[in-house]
Motif scaffolding. Structure first.
Motif, PDB file in Angstrom:
ATOM      1  N   ASP A 113      48.065  32.663  52.042  1.00 48.42           N
ATOM      2  CA  ASP A 113      47.862  31.523  51.156  1.00 48.42           C
ATOM      3  C   ASP A 113      46.460  30.955  51.244  1.00 48.42           C
ATOM      4  O   ASP A 113      46.203  29.873  50.766  1.00 48.42           O
ATOM      5  CB  ASP A 113      48.873  30.410  51.480  1.00 48.42           C
ATOM      6  CG  ASP A 113      50.201  30.659  50.806  1.00 48.42           C
ATOM      7  OD1 ASP A 113      50.225  31.388  49.814  1.00 48.42           O
ATOM      8  OD2 ASP A 113      51.211  30.121  51.288  1.00 48.42           O
ATOM      9  N   ASP A 114      45.536  31.674  51.851  1.00 49.19           N
ATOM     10  CA  ASP A 114      44.195  31.133  51.980  1.00 49.19           C
ATOM     11  C   ASP A 114      43.512  30.961  50.635  1.00 49.19           C
ATOM     12  O   ASP A 114      42.569  30.193  50.507  1.00 49.19           O
ATOM     13  CB  ASP A 114      43.334  32.047  52.866  1.00 49.19           C
ATOM     14  CG  ASP A 114      43.695  31.897  54.325  1.00 49.19           C
ATOM     15  OD1 ASP A 114      44.288  30.870  54.678  1.00 49.19           O
ATOM     16  OD2 ASP A 114      43.398  32.813  55.112  1.00 49.19           O
ATOM     17  N   GLU A 115      43.996  31.687  49.615  1.00 48.67           N
ATOM     18  CA  GLU A 115      43.354  31.540  48.320  1.00 48.67           C
ATOM     19  C   GLU A 115      43.540  30.149  47.750  1.00 48.67           C
ATOM     20  O   GLU A 115      42.828  29.749  46.832  1.00 48.67           O
ATOM     21  CB  GLU A 115      43.891  32.581  47.323  1.00 48.67           C
ATOM     22  CG  GLU A 115      45.354  32.407  46.952  1.00 48.67           C
ATOM     23  CD  GLU A 115      46.277  33.170  47.885  1.00 48.67           C
ATOM     24  OE1 GLU A 115      47.456  33.333  47.544  1.00 48.67           O
ATOM     25  OE2 GLU A 115      45.812  33.589  48.961  1.00 48.67           O
ATOM     26  N   ALA A 116      44.512  29.385  48.268  1.00 47.32           N
ATOM     27  CA  ALA A 116      44.694  28.018  47.788  1.00 47.32           C
ATOM     28  C   ALA A 116      43.495  27.150  48.105  1.00 47.32           C
ATOM     29  O   ALA A 116      43.217  26.177  47.414  1.00 47.32           O
ATOM     30  CB  ALA A 116      45.955  27.404  48.413  1.00 47.32           C
ATOM     31  N   ARG A 551      44.528  28.386  59.737  1.00 43.77           N
ATOM     32  CA  ARG A 551      44.711  28.626  58.300  1.00 43.77           C
ATOM     33  C   ARG A 551      46.146  28.268  57.911  1.00 43.77           C
ATOM     34  O   ARG A 551      46.537  27.126  58.001  1.00 43.77           O
ATOM     35  CB  ARG A 551      44.369  30.075  57.941  1.00 43.77           C
ATOM     36  CG  ARG A 551      42.927  30.481  58.211  1.00 43.77           C
ATOM     37  CD  ARG A 551      41.950  29.824  57.258  1.00 43.77           C
ATOM     38  NE  ARG A 551      40.579  30.182  57.533  1.00 43.77           N
ATOM     39  CZ  ARG A 551      39.919  31.168  56.958  1.00 43.77           C
ATOM     40  NH1 ARG A 551      40.530  31.929  56.081  1.00 43.77           N
ATOM     41  NH2 ARG A 551      38.653  31.391  57.246  1.00 43.77           N
ATOM     42  N   TYR A 552      46.941  29.260  57.467  1.00 43.44           N
ATOM     43  CA  TYR A 552      48.330  28.986  57.086  1.00 43.44           C
ATOM     44  C   TYR A 552      49.317  29.790  57.930  1.00 43.44           C
ATOM     45  O   TYR A 552      50.448  30.024  57.509  1.00 43.44           O
ATOM     46  CB  TYR A 552      48.548  29.314  55.604  1.00 43.44           C
ATOM     47  CG  TYR A 552      47.892  28.335  54.676  1.00 43.44           C
ATOM     48  CD1 TYR A 552      48.505  27.140  54.334  1.00 43.44           C
ATOM     49  CD2 TYR A 552      46.636  28.594  54.155  1.00 43.44           C
ATOM     50  CE1 TYR A 552      47.900  26.233  53.489  1.00 43.44           C
ATOM     51  CE2 TYR A 552      46.016  27.699  53.302  1.00 43.44           C
ATOM     52  CZ  TYR A 552      46.663  26.526  52.976  1.00 43.44           C
ATOM     53  OH  TYR A 552      46.055  25.630  52.133  1.00 43.44           O
ATOM     54  N   THR A 553      48.908  30.220  59.131  1.00 46.69           N
ATOM     55  CA  THR A 553      49.765  31.095  59.914  1.00 46.69           C
ATOM     56  C   THR A 553      50.943  30.364  60.544  1.00 46.69           C
ATOM     57  O   THR A 553      51.926  30.987  60.904  1.00 46.69           O
ATOM     58  CB  THR A 553      48.947  31.776  61.027  1.00 46.69           C
ATOM     59  OG1 THR A 553      48.298  30.753  61.815  1.00 46.69           O
ATOM     60  CG2 THR A 553      47.884  32.681  60.414  1.00 46.69           C
ATOM     61  N   LYS A 554      50.848  29.056  60.723  1.00 41.16           N
ATOM     62  CA  LYS A 554      51.952  28.278  61.309  1.00 41.16           C
ATOM     63  C   LYS A 554      52.187  27.030  60.476  1.00 41.16           C
ATOM     64  O   LYS A 554      51.392  26.695  59.602  1.00 41.16           O
ATOM     65  CB  LYS A 554      51.623  27.895  62.761  1.00 41.16           C
ATOM     66  CG  LYS A 554      51.519  29.084  63.698  1.00 41.16           C
ATOM     67  CD  LYS A 554      51.210  28.624  65.115  1.00 41.16           C
ATOM     68  CE  LYS A 554      51.078  29.814  66.058  1.00 41.16           C
ATOM     69  NZ  LYS A 554      50.751  29.384  67.440  1.00 41.16           N
ATOM     70  N   LYS A 555      53.259  26.355  60.767  1.00 42.28           N
ATOM     71  CA  LYS A 555      53.580  25.144  60.018  1.00 42.28           C
ATOM     72  C   LYS A 555      52.619  24.010  60.382  1.00 42.28           C
ATOM     73  O   LYS A 555      52.062  23.961  61.475  1.00 42.28           O
ATOM     74  CB  LYS A 555      55.018  24.717  60.312  1.00 42.28           C
ATOM     75  CG  LYS A 555      56.064  25.671  59.743  1.00 42.28           C
ATOM     76  CD  LYS A 555      57.465  25.121  59.920  1.00 42.28           C
ATOM     77  CE  LYS A 555      58.494  26.037  59.259  1.00 42.28           C
ATOM     78  NZ  LYS A 555      59.864  25.506  59.375  1.00 42.28           N
ATOM     79  N   ALA A 556      52.461  23.111  59.452  1.00 43.01           N
ATOM     80  CA  ALA A 556      51.598  21.951  59.690  1.00 43.01           C
ATOM     81  C   ALA A 556      52.176  21.091  60.806  1.00 43.01           C
ATOM     82  O   ALA A 556      53.395  20.914  60.911  1.00 43.01           O
ATOM     83  CB  ALA A 556      51.463  21.137  58.404  1.00 43.01           C
ATOM     84  N   ASP A 557      51.291  20.548  61.636  1.00 42.49           N
ATOM     85  CA  ASP A 557      51.694  19.741  62.792  1.00 42.49           C
ATOM     86  C   ASP A 557      51.799  18.275  62.369  1.00 42.49           C
ATOM     87  O   ASP A 557      50.836  17.513  62.473  1.00 42.49           O
ATOM     88  CB  ASP A 557      50.671  19.919  63.914  1.00 42.49           C
ATOM     89  CG  ASP A 557      51.110  19.260  65.216  1.00 42.49           C
ATOM     90  OD1 ASP A 557      52.152  18.574  65.208  1.00 42.49           O
ATOM     91  OD2 ASP A 557      50.417  19.447  66.236  1.00 42.49           O
TER      92      ASP A 557
END
Length: 758
Positions: A113-116, A551-557
């Motif tokens: 999802d880095d393209e976001a 990046r998007y590898t884990k959920k937001a903290d």
């Protein structure tokens, strides 16, 4: 001076808050010894067993892999394995399709999802220019070195008419063309009938061949180049028997509807309901360095001297005597002028915000989201250096639709900040990127002077893309606190009444969060500056709960976001108590009257997520990115407080609206249709991930869950769920007609590509 003393008294009580900020480091970053011990333990560990491998593959969502039960914990028995797959959406069994063998051609398997947030595809060429402007692109060997990355060299082909019609004919009736300034040297076509018969493709037949731009506004800026031109043209027979091709204009009385000649075929000023259109002469003056930056240069000179004196003071503090330090302190001078008092902002539970989105944060998509309930929107990230150099591409990002100029919809009982004037509020803000204080200062200056309809100017301090980071912008500012503070102060001084905000990440490294330190600098200023100058003037901060490295590898903290929200709350409480005393600071040093708003960002995919984050994390509002890309009616769900099971017909209706808005924004000619198709394909690369609520076994849905192969409740729903980009192209052809022979589509991975056949 009275102002300085007032500011000093206002900032002094925050020493305890600064201590609270430093305590967050120990809560989220392991001590050095523990970190080294963990590394030694990892090195000495033996290879995992087959049972451990199985556990790692099929672990329960949310369970840490290191917490898998061992044989000893189960009395020597093999651990029980949960058959549920991690990050797989719980689709009902009757809809799942069992597939064997290789996936069909055109299937995209990437979940990146880095393209976001990445600067890719359509602006790749401009990225190279920006890199050169910031010191990159050296001559010789380095210049020829190819850049890596999955989106490098993405191309969408070349699209143009077979005969390119001259602009002197594009908006003119057949017998009254404008004079071509190139005369006989012009290489464009001037024969209108030949162009209509041989030089362009046939008209698009969707919507019964009616031009959506003409139907909406009574005129079409694309003129004869429009792919729906038959709906707004006619052949008029004159008294002498000659027949003339004429354009229609609904603004004229019936029978007199021939359009008047225009100087240009696609003049931005002609497009109705579009604001923040900067005159070409302004961009030309910027490009040729004719713009007056006298006030900005004066403040930048003071900022540079201030930075130099601060460095001398820090270097001399260890060995110098108190008398020497006093001599250095005496070199500090007040700024040449104070910032203007800013327009008040309001963020609340009823104002969900659409995040700044690269590529897909375009005007048509923002317009659709506002229609579906988004209360605040942001432009795509505009690069600072190209803006002050007058490049059209970056200034184009600041255009806003009239729906974004309206005030946000808020509850009458909302806790409105003091002196907030809702009638003067807007929904649209600009996000900019810069790597030097002087660039950020001049960007704020030109935005204040030339872009009249801005709610705020947001400084991007979180972009993780390598090109931005290596040039010292984006998330690189998270480790350059002094530079960041100077940038905010400079922007605040030159932005007039437009408030300054910032969007940050937790930090650069996963195990070293620095957001709390950044927040302290943005809210209070550094210890050396706050007593003399007051707060930097940041009106709101948005925290994305991930690091640059993550990046998007884990959920937001969101637990870390909650800790930072508590820090902001302490700051606001101190400011509120201060305003009740006689020692109230100068209003120009307090953004938003001293109330600092705090927004969270990351993994919001339902109204339950939204309201839970506001209640548990204590943020004022939530900024939504990928969730809105996948289902833009998320804002409608938040407003209504319920899940909405959108049918395939409703979802196709949103695509149709986007297409109409795209043709309105980019034109209904061949080039405008290509732009609309390109951005629609980019959007469909997200929308196919939406799983209808009626197909799920349980709620709430998770943004990071990916669906197995499944069929929908009807054929259209199945088509829209396809991750095959060839199916996405079929959807675009429903509204935009067959693909141009020169059009190419390359999905996020270059191995998947499509070329139209001539």
């Amino acid at each position: 001076m009275a102002d300085t003393n007032g500011s000093a008294q206002g900032e002094q009580p925050h020493a305890d808050l600064a201590q609270d900020a430093s305590n967050l480091t120990s809560q989220h970053a392991p001590p050095a010894e523990d970190e080294r011990a963990a590394k030694r333990q990892k090195t000495n560990d033996t290879e995992p067993s087959a049972a451990a491998d199985l556990t790692m593959k099929d672990s329960v969502p949310g369970q840490d892999l290191h917490d898998a039960p061992s044989k000893q914990e189960n009395n020597g028995e093999a651990p029980k394995v949960d058959n549920r797959k991690t990050n797989v959406a719980p689709v009902k069994k009757e809809y799942i399709i069992e597939r064997t063998g290789a996936p069909p051609a055109g299937t995209t398997a990437s979940n990146d999802d880095d393209e976001a947030e990445g600067r890719t595809d359509t602006r790749h060429a401009r990225d190279s220019r920006d890199d050169r402007d910031n010191g990159g692109g050296k001559k010789g060997k380095d210049k020829k070195k190819a850049k890596g990355g999955q989106n490098t060299e993405r191309s969408f082909g070349y699209v143009a008419d077979a005969i390119r019609l001259c602009n002197s004919r594009a908006m003119s009736n057949e017998f009254s063309p404008r004079e071509c300034k190139f005369g006989d040297r012009c290489k464009m076509g001037h024969d209108l009938r030949k162009y209509l018969e041989e030089g362009r493709r046939e008209d698009v037949t969707i919507w019964d061949g009616q031009c959506p731009v003409y139907a909406a506004h009574g005129k079409c800026p694309s003129g004869w180049k429009c792919r729906f031109v038959k709906s707004h043209m006619r052949e008029v027979e004159h008294d002498d028997g000659r027949k003339e091709l004429c354009l229609l204009d609904n603004d004229a009385p019936p029978g007199e509807g021939e359009a008047k000649a225009k100087d240009e075929q696609t003049n931005d000023e002609q497009r109705p309901a579009v604001y923040n259109v900067v005159d070409m002469q302004i961009k030309t003056d910027l490009n040729r360095k004719r713009t007056d930056f006298k006030q900005a240069d004066q403040y930048i000179q003071w900022l540079n001297q201030q930075s130099k004196t601060t460095d001398e003071y820090h270097q001399a503090r260890r060995d110098a005597t108190e008398e020497d330090l006093q001599a250095i302190r005496a070199q500090f001078v007040d700024p040449p002028f104070k910032p203007s008092e800013k327009r008040r902002l309001y963020f609340g539970p009823e104002t969900p915000a659409l995040a700044p989105l690269t590529t897909q944060g375009n005007l048509p998509f923002r317009r659709l989201c506002v229609e579906l309930g988004a209360q605040l929107t942001y432009s795509e990230m505009a690069m600072g250096m190209p803006m002050i150099q007058g490049y059209k591409a970056d200034w184009t990002l600041l255009k806003a639709h009239e729906s974004e100029i309206a005030p946000p919809t808020i509850s009458p009982t909302a806790n409105i900040v003091h002196d907030y004037d809702h009638a003067r509020d807007l929904r649209f803000g600009a996000q900019v990127s810069a790597n030097q204080p002087w660039i950020a200062t001049k960007v704020a200056d030109v935005l204040h002077r030339f872009v009249p309809h801005l709610r705020l100017i947001d400084l991007n301090c979180g972009c993780p893309i390598d090109m931005i980071y290596k040039n010292g912008a984006g998330s690189a500012l998270l480790e350059s606190h002094g530079k960041l503070e100077r940038m905010i102060r400079g922007m605040n001084a030159l932005s007039g009444e437009i408030p300054i905000t910032a969007k940050i990440r937790t930090g650069v490294r996963n195990n070293r969060p620095t957001a709390h330190q950044v927040i302290e600098k943005l809210a209070f200023g550094s210890r050396d500056q706050r007593d003399r100058l007051g707060a930097p003037g940041c009106a709101a901060i948005t925290l994305h709960g991930r690091s640059r490295e993550q990046r998007y590898t884990k959920k937001a903290d969101w637990s870390f976001i909650a800790d930072c929200a508590a820090l902001i709350k302490g700051y606001n409480d101190k400011k509120d108590s201060l305003t009740d005393t006689a020692a109230e600071p100068d209003p120009s040093t307090l953004a938003n009257g001293g109330h600092l708003y705090f927004l969270g960002n990351g993994d919001c995919y339902s109204h339950e997520d939204y309201h839970q984050h506001i209640a548990d994390a204590g943020v004022d509002s939530v900024m939504i990115g990928r969730g809105a890309l996948i289902k833009p009616w998320l804002f409608e769900e938040i407003e209504k407080g319920q899940y909405l099971d959108k049918s395939s017909t409703e979802r196709l209706g949103y695509i149709e609206k986007f297409v109409k808005y795209g043709l309105d924004a980019w034109g209904s000619d061949e080039l405008g249709i290509q732009f609309t198709r390109r951005f629609l394909l980019e959007w469909l690369s997200f929308t196919h991930r939406y799983i209808p609520v009626g197909l799920l076994e349980r709620l709430p849905p998770d943004l990071n869950d990916r669906p197995p192969a499944y069929k929908g409740r009807d054929e259209l729903e199945t088509l829209m769920a396809s991750n095959n980009y060839l199916d996405w192209i079929k959807i675009t052809e429903m509204f935009l007609g067959p693909v141009h022979p020169g059009f190419k589509f390359q999905p996020k991975h270059k191995s998947n590509a499509y070329e139209a056949e001539g």
